[in-house]
Enzyme design. Sequence first.
Site: not given
Length: 319
Positions: A122-124, A146
């Site tokens: 994910t880009d997170e 997360y």
Amino acid sequence: MRLFVTGAAGFIGANYVHHVLSSSDNEVTVFDALTYAGNLSNLDKLKTNPRFKFVYGDICDSTAVKNSMKGHDAVVHFAAESHVDRSLESPDIFFRTNCEGTEILCNVALNVGVDRFVHISTDEVYGSVEAGSFKETDSLNPQSPYASSKANSDQIVLDFHASVGLPAVITRSCNNYGPFQFPEKLIPLFITNLLDGISIPIYGDGKNIRDWCHVEDNCKAIDLVLNSGTVGEIYNIGAKNEYTNLEITQILLDLTGNDESMISWVEDRLNHDRRYSVDSSKVESLGWSQEISFANGISDTVRWYTDNRKWWEPLKGKP
């Protein structure tokens, strides 16, 4: 090619399996523990396909993983705990699934000799960026359990590649939207609330910015990386559809025939990343580009949830 796809009863994984079986002659084994966001009905239309098989199993169960993965050519690893708010309440579950589970998959994949291991991230993991876009070589700065668990899982995969030669690649996509997304995430939560006449919660000032990619476009990018990506590399997937949460809200209000009286302002959470943005030039160099415009994709998504109440209404009552 025989694909072993983890977590494919979930949102992106289910869409990916539908894409693969409709666009290739590959065989797919779905391996999923059917936790709260896993929904076997997402795969109902595939049950009679002779190239489809479902196996109930936990990626943290090494014996089950080994018994099921043997004989496959590639692994596409979607299985993950993925909701930020839930990670703040129960971080242990996130690190168990996202880190321990990924380590087990890598180890088994190495031992059974798969030709390719695609890890979906994910880009997170990059954290927030005020201007510009993150490249794959930029440092990671996760700001939630997360995101931290995903950053750690990425590193596990890269370590397996560097130290023992696991033929792995990683994709890091921006926010996805589309059919089959569990209604705890922003777009399906807002759509389903508005269809039921329930107010929609907006954190803080609503000016947090996200890039939105239709899930079908992301699945095509993942499949391209599976078949054409370079082993050991990371590929960002962004769609250049940046909107504030408030802008997304207004779009959904308009599409459902509602107004701003449906907005409920709530206190922002700590360390809420302000803006995500990734540079997709690397995956674009393989030949990928966005095909579904946001205007068309979001209209189709509202229509899908409007037409599929029987799918989402039972899920809204899950804890």
